[in-house]
Design a protein around this motif. Sequence first.
Motif, short mmCIF file in Angstrom:
data_model
loop_
_atom_site.label_atom_id
_atom_site.label_comp_id
_atom_site.label_asym_id
_atom_site.label_seq_id
_atom_site.Cartn_x
_atom_site.Cartn_y
_atom_site.Cartn_z
N ASN A 1 14.04 10.46 26.36
CA ASN A 1 13.30 9.85 25.25
C ASN A 1 11.88 10.39 25.12
OD1 ASN A 1 15.46 8.22 24.37
ND2 ASN A 1 15.02 6.78 26.02
N ASN A 2 11.75 11.68 25.38
CA ASN A 2 10.49 12.38 25.18
C ASN A 2 10.82 13.63 24.37
OD1 ASN A 2 8.31 14.20 25.40
ND2 ASN A 2 7.70 13.35 27.37
N PRO A 3 10.48 13.67 23.08
CA PRO A 3 10.86 14.79 22.23
C PRO A 3 10.41 16.16 22.76
CG PRO A 3 9.94 13.02 20.90
CD PRO A 3 9.74 12.64 22.35
N GLN A 4 9.27 16.21 23.42
CA GLN A 4 8.79 17.49 23.95
C GLN A 4 9.67 18.01 25.07
OE1 GLN A 4 4.70 16.43 24.82
NE2 GLN A 4 4.02 17.55 23.00
N ILE A 5 10.24 17.12 25.85
CA ILE A 5 11.14 17.51 26.94
C ILE A 5 12.57 17.63 26.44
CG2 ILE A 5 12.14 16.75 29.14
CD1 ILE A 5 9.41 15.44 29.74
N ASP A 6 13.01 16.66 25.64
CA ASP A 6 14.40 16.63 25.19
C ASP A 6 14.79 17.84 24.36
OD1 ASP A 6 14.97 14.30 26.56
OD2 ASP A 6 14.69 13.00 24.82
N LYS A 7 13.85 18.46 23.65
CA LYS A 7 14.22 19.62 22.83
C LYS A 7 14.69 20.79 23.69
CE LYS A 7 9.54 21.49 22.05
NZ LYS A 7 8.56 21.78 21.03
N TYR A 8 14.31 20.84 24.95
CA TYR A 8 14.76 21.90 25.86
C TYR A 8 15.85 21.42 26.83
CZ TYR A 8 10.42 24.00 24.27
OH TYR A 8 9.41 24.50 23.50
N ARG A 9 16.07 20.13 26.88
CA ARG A 9 16.96 19.55 27.89
C ARG A 9 18.40 20.08 27.80
NH1 ARG A 9 15.77 15.90 31.52
NH2 ARG A 9 17.38 14.58 32.40
N ASP A 10 18.95 20.17 26.59
CA ASP A 10 20.33 20.67 26.45
C ASP A 10 20.48 22.07 27.01
OD1 ASP A 10 21.26 18.34 25.30
OD2 ASP A 10 21.06 19.07 23.24
N VAL A 11 19.51 22.93 26.74
CA VAL A 11 19.57 24.31 27.22
C VAL A 11 19.48 24.35 28.74
CG1 VAL A 11 18.37 26.55 27.22
CG2 VAL A 11 18.60 25.24 25.10
N ILE A 12 18.57 23.60 29.29
CA ILE A 12 18.39 23.58 30.75
C ILE A 12 19.62 23.00 31.44
CG2 ILE A 12 17.03 22.56 32.63
CD1 ILE A 12 14.60 22.82 30.69
N VAL A 13 20.14 21.91 30.91
CA VAL A 13 21.34 21.30 31.48
C VAL A 13 22.50 22.28 31.43
CG1 VAL A 13 23.09 19.51 31.11
CG2 VAL A 13 20.66 18.90 31.15
N SER A 14 22.67 22.99 30.31
CA SER A 14 23.79 23.94 30.22
C SER A 14 23.64 25.08 31.22
CB SER A 14 23.94 24.47 28.79
OG SER A 14 22.88 25.33 28.45
N LEU A 15 22.41 25.49 31.50
CA LEU A 15 22.19 26.53 32.52
C LEU A 15 22.62 26.03 33.89
CD1 LEU A 15 18.72 27.98 31.50
CD2 LEU A 15 20.92 29.15 31.39
N PHE A 16 22.25 24.81 34.22
CA PHE A 16 22.65 24.25 35.51
C PHE A 16 24.17 24.04 35.59
CE2 PHE A 16 18.16 23.13 36.06
CZ PHE A 16 17.98 23.52 37.38
N GLN A 17 24.80 23.71 34.48
CA GLN A 17 26.24 23.52 34.48
C GLN A 17 26.97 24.84 34.72
OE1 GLN A 17 26.56 21.41 30.71
NE2 GLN A 17 27.36 19.63 31.82
#
Length: 105
Positions: free
Chosen positions: A81-97
Amino acid sequence: AAVGDIDTNPVGSTSAVPSWLTMHFRTHGVLSDAIIEALVKKDPPAGLSRRSHQSALDAVMNVLRSMAVQINDRFVLRSVNNPQIDKYRDVIVSLFQRQLVVKRS
């Protein structure tokens, strides 16, 4: 109740589970199956304390899967729930996956 059903039984209500999970994500950062099981056993979310341990755990896991994504054997929130973090979260999570280790350059 089946998965996806709204639980209207006040004794078994899951309405407090999202805030309970959010609180524990803030404390631990990530959650594993073992941590979740221990937390539910020690201090189940409000509304689930009268359920059996397994029933309460199943209810928590159902809500968890809607709020978080599993990476290896850990769960991380889909959004903080932080737009500055969440905009990159999907990309970072997919890298870790995709791989077990992500290194900073």
